[in-house]
Design an enzyme around this catalytic site. Structure first.
Site, short mmCIF file in Angstrom:
data_model
loop_
_atom_site.label_atom_id
_atom_site.label_comp_id
_atom_site.label_asym_id
_atom_site.label_seq_id
_atom_site.Cartn_x
_atom_site.Cartn_y
_atom_site.Cartn_z
N HIS A 50 -3.15 -21.05 25.68
CA HIS A 50 -3.14 -21.29 26.74
C HIS A 50 -3.93 -21.52 28.50
O HIS A 50 -4.96 -21.00 27.62
CB HIS A 50 -2.00 -20.89 27.58
CG HIS A 50 -1.95 -19.51 27.16
ND1 HIS A 50 -1.64 -18.38 26.85
CD2 HIS A 50 -2.92 -18.89 28.23
CE1 HIS A 50 -2.27 -16.92 26.73
NE2 HIS A 50 -3.00 -17.02 27.51
P1 TYD Z 1 1.42 -14.39 25.64
O1 TYD Z 1 0.54 -14.58 26.52
O2 TYD Z 1 1.74 -15.35 24.88
O3 TYD Z 1 -0.32 -13.63 24.28
P2 TYD Z 1 -0.71 -14.52 23.89
O4 TYD Z 1 -1.33 -15.58 24.28
O5 TYD Z 1 -2.00 -14.11 23.67
O6 TYD Z 1 -0.66 -14.24 22.02
O7 TYD Z 1 2.56 -12.80 25.26
C1 TYD Z 1 3.32 -13.03 24.38
C2 TYD Z 1 3.92 -11.81 24.77
O8 TYD Z 1 4.00 -10.58 25.85
C3 TYD Z 1 5.21 -12.86 25.51
O9 TYD Z 1 6.44 -12.72 25.42
C4 TYD Z 1 4.85 -12.28 27.01
C5 TYD Z 1 4.75 -11.29 27.26
N1 TYD Z 1 4.14 -10.49 28.50
C6 TYD Z 1 4.40 -9.96 28.72
O10 TYD Z 1 5.65 -9.62 29.04
N2 TYD Z 1 3.47 -9.06 29.92
C7 TYD Z 1 2.11 -9.34 29.55
O11 TYD Z 1 1.50 -8.93 31.06
C8 TYD Z 1 1.70 -10.63 28.75
C9 TYD Z 1 0.62 -11.04 28.61
C10 TYD Z 1 2.22 -10.53 27.84
#
Ligand code: TYD
Length: 135
Positions: A50
């Site tokens: 992303h």
């Molecule tokens: P995500 O950003 O999708 O992780 P990555 O891109 O590293 O694979 O985040 C995973 C999950 O955690 C998603 O449900 C959103 C949640 N999240 C939060 O609630 N707060 C945060 O600060 C972050 C980074 C993620």
């Protein structure tokens, strides 16, 4: 503007061991509003895929290593994060992917904004279109 920008953290350790202090608008080039870390990442898992419209981040691998791919829509570069004394600056509107986490990897992320799902662009084509819109 370079795609890959590192910040080196001054090591404050002594004979007892190492210490790094991270301060917003000093060692880290923005106000830090949020800190999170990825750990216990399972074998073969890749994360990220992303970009963020506004968010800026600094990623530090405090233990272990992982590989970060950054893509600004023109260039795509690949770096190994494996040092607790060096952070990778990820500016806004840069696509990121994380791969090859070692089992012991703890990836610390300092973020310029609170968590906001609306700030994410999770579709690569939409990311490219958003970049075109900026031009
Ligand atoms: P995500 O950003 O999708 O992780 P990555 O891109 O590293 O694979 O985040 C995973 C999950 O955690 C998603 O449900 C959103 C949640 N999240 C939060 O609630 N707060 C945060 O600060 C972050 C980074 C993620």
């Amino acid at each position: 503007m370079d795609l890959i920008n590192w910040v080196d953290f001054p090591p404050l350790g002594d004979a007892r061991g190492s210490l790094v202090a991270l301060e917003g608008n000093k060692t880290v080039p923005f106000d830090i509003r949020r800190v999170y870390y990825l750990f216990d990442t399972k074998a073969g898992v890749s994360r990220g895929f992303h970009a963020h419209r506004r968010l800026q981040q600094v990623a530090v691998c405090v233990t272990g290593s992982c590989r970060m791919v950054l893509d600004d829509g023109v260039r795509r570069e690949d770096v190994l994060l494996d040092s607790p004394v060096r952070g990778l600056v990820i500016r806004s509107m840069v696509w990121r992917e994380m791969h090859d986490f070692t089992p012991d990897c703890v990836l610390l992320v300092l973020a310029s904004e609170h968590y906001d799902p609306a700030d994410y662009i999770r579709d690569y084509r939409q990311f490219l279109s958003a970049l075109d819109g900026e031009a």
